[in-house]
Design a protein around this motif. Structure first.
Motif, PDB file in Angstrom:
ATOM      1  N   UNK A   1       0.761  -1.298   0.054  1.00  0.00           N
ATOM      2  CA  UNK A   1       0.037  -0.073  -0.082  1.00  0.00           C
ATOM      3  C   UNK A   1       0.997   1.339  -0.032  1.00  0.00           C
ATOM      4  N   UNK A   2       1.690   1.127  -0.789  1.00  0.00           N
ATOM      5  CA  UNK A   2       2.877   2.247  -1.052  1.00  0.00           C
ATOM      6  C   UNK A   2       2.635   3.143  -1.977  1.00  0.00           C
ATOM      7  N   UNK A   3       2.722   4.429  -2.027  1.00  0.00           N
ATOM      8  CA  UNK A   3       2.211   5.299  -3.008  1.00  0.00           C
ATOM      9  C   UNK A   3       3.492   5.481  -3.912  1.00  0.00           C
ATOM     10  N   UNK A   4       3.196   5.940  -5.242  1.00  0.00           N
ATOM     11  CA  UNK A   4       4.497   6.215  -6.000  1.00  0.00           C
ATOM     12  C   UNK A   4       5.465   7.112  -5.237  1.00  0.00           C
ATOM     13  N   UNK A   5       5.052   8.353  -4.686  1.00  0.00           N
ATOM     14  CA  UNK A   5       5.751   9.142  -4.128  1.00  0.00           C
ATOM     15  C   UNK A   5       6.598   8.462  -2.966  1.00  0.00           C
ATOM     16  N   UNK A   6       5.969   7.571  -2.455  1.00  0.00           N
ATOM     17  CA  UNK A   6       6.570   6.902  -1.469  1.00  0.00           C
ATOM     18  C   UNK A   6       7.809   5.840  -1.702  1.00  0.00           C
ATOM     19  N   UNK A   7       7.411   5.186  -2.807  1.00  0.00           N
ATOM     20  CA  UNK A   7       8.383   4.279  -3.721  1.00  0.00           C
ATOM     21  C   UNK A   7       9.735   5.227  -4.276  1.00  0.00           C
ATOM     22  N   UNK A   8       9.361   6.332  -4.928  1.00  0.00           N
ATOM     23  CA  UNK A   8      10.471   7.172  -5.428  1.00  0.00           C
ATOM     24  C   UNK A   8      11.193   7.656  -4.300  1.00  0.00           C
TER      25      UNK A   8
ATOM     26  N   UNK B   1      10.301  10.877  -9.844  1.00  0.00           N
ATOM     27  CA  UNK B   1       8.998  10.355 -10.529  1.00  0.00           C
ATOM     28  C   UNK B   1       9.171  10.467 -12.003  1.00  0.00           C
ATOM     29  N   UNK B   2       9.730  11.289 -12.800  1.00  0.00           N
ATOM     30  CA  UNK B   2       9.924  11.051 -14.168  1.00  0.00           C
ATOM     31  C   UNK B   2      10.786  10.147 -14.630  1.00  0.00           C
ATOM     32  N   UNK B   3      11.782   9.647 -13.911  1.00  0.00           N
ATOM     33  CA  UNK B   3      12.455   8.662 -14.383  1.00  0.00           C
ATOM     34  C   UNK B   3      11.739   7.201 -14.224  1.00  0.00           C
ATOM     35  N   UNK B   4      11.214   7.108 -12.688  1.00  0.00           N
ATOM     36  CA  UNK B   4      10.279   6.291 -12.444  1.00  0.00           C
ATOM     37  C   UNK B   4       9.270   5.712 -13.811  1.00  0.00           C
ATOM     38  N   UNK B   5       8.481   6.953 -14.262  1.00  0.00           N
ATOM     39  CA  UNK B   5       7.554   6.514 -15.256  1.00  0.00           C
ATOM     40  C   UNK B   5       8.150   6.169 -16.705  1.00  0.00           C
ATOM     41  N   UNK B   6       9.499   6.975 -16.697  1.00  0.00           N
ATOM     42  CA  UNK B   6      10.291   6.859 -18.034  1.00  0.00           C
ATOM     43  C   UNK B   6      10.640   5.088 -17.867  1.00  0.00           C
ATOM     44  N   UNK B   7      10.981   4.712 -17.009  1.00  0.00           N
ATOM     45  CA  UNK B   7      11.254   3.246 -16.725  1.00  0.00           C
ATOM     46  C   UNK B   7      10.161   2.340 -16.883  1.00  0.00           C
TER      47      UNK B   7
ATOM     48  N   UNK C   1       9.139   1.916 -20.434  1.00  0.00           N
ATOM     49  CA  UNK C   1      10.383   1.410 -21.198  1.00  0.00           C
ATOM     50  C   UNK C   1      11.130   2.359 -21.967  1.00  0.00           C
ATOM     51  N   UNK C   2      11.094   3.487 -21.552  1.00  0.00           N
ATOM     52  CA  UNK C   2      11.995   4.514 -22.113  1.00  0.00           C
ATOM     53  C   UNK C   2      13.382   4.730 -21.763  1.00  0.00           C
ATOM     54  N   UNK C   3      13.518   4.270 -20.611  1.00  0.00           N
ATOM     55  CA  UNK C   3      14.758   4.031 -19.745  1.00  0.00           C
ATOM     56  C   UNK C   3      15.090   2.334 -19.090  1.00  0.00           C
ATOM     57  N   UNK C   4      16.204   2.318 -19.186  1.00  0.00           N
ATOM     58  CA  UNK C   4      16.584   0.883 -18.705  1.00  0.00           C
ATOM     59  C   UNK C   4      16.552   0.833 -17.187  1.00  0.00           C
ATOM     60  N   UNK C   5      16.420  -0.301 -16.469  1.00  0.00           N
ATOM     61  CA  UNK C   5      16.571  -0.465 -15.132  1.00  0.00           C
ATOM     62  C   UNK C   5      18.385  -0.968 -15.094  1.00  0.00           C
ATOM     63  N   UNK C   6      18.960  -0.142 -13.946  1.00  0.00           N
ATOM     64  CA  UNK C   6      20.233  -0.564 -13.878  1.00  0.00           C
ATOM     65  C   UNK C   6      20.257  -1.784 -12.890  1.00  0.00           C
ATOM     66  N   UNK C   7      20.625  -2.874 -13.140  1.00  0.00           N
ATOM     67  CA  UNK C   7      20.239  -3.737 -12.091  1.00  0.00           C
ATOM     68  C   UNK C   7      21.323  -3.719 -10.859  1.00  0.00           C
ATOM     69  N   UNK C   8      22.526  -2.984 -11.213  1.00  0.00           N
ATOM     70  CA  UNK C   8      23.191  -3.121  -9.897  1.00  0.00           C
ATOM     71  C   UNK C   8      22.807  -2.031  -8.787  1.00  0.00           C
ATOM     72  N   UNK C   9      21.740  -1.073  -9.317  1.00  0.00           N
ATOM     73  CA  UNK C   9      21.124  -0.435  -8.509  1.00  0.00           C
ATOM     74  C   UNK C   9      20.157  -1.144  -7.284  1.00  0.00           C
ATOM     75  N   UNK C  10      19.742  -2.273  -8.293  1.00  0.00           N
ATOM     76  CA  UNK C  10      18.696  -2.929  -7.187  1.00  0.00           C
ATOM     77  C   UNK C  10      19.315  -3.624  -6.088  1.00  0.00           C
ATOM     78  N   UNK C  11      20.500  -4.061  -6.411  1.00  0.00           N
ATOM     79  CA  UNK C  11      21.151  -4.761  -5.478  1.00  0.00           C
ATOM     80  C   UNK C  11      21.977  -4.185  -4.532  1.00  0.00           C
TER      81      UNK C  11
END
Length: 66
Positions: free
Chosen positions: A24-31, A38-44, A47-57
């Protein structure tokens, strides 16, 4: 379809969205928690920007089990 739209990107975005909704997290909270604008989130999401998987880890958010 965006430049970075792929099966991998779709799976990542679908998983992130499902986990966000489950918590139950808002997009603002996730960002804010992940440090993604927010712009980067929506671009991802589009599919306009790729996810950098190293950031996920390396993100502190990856350690958050709450």
């Amino acid at each position: 379809m965006g430049k970075y739209d792929s099966d991998f990107t779709r799976r990542v975005t679908e998983t992130i969205e499902q986990k966000r909704r489950d918590r139950r997290m808002t997009i603002d909270e996730l960002c804010k928690k992940t440090g993604i604008g927010r712009n980067s989130y929506y671009a991802k999401q589009r599919g306009e920007r790729c996810f950098n998987t190293c950031l996920l880890y390396t993100s502190d958010a990856a350690d958050d089990k709450a």
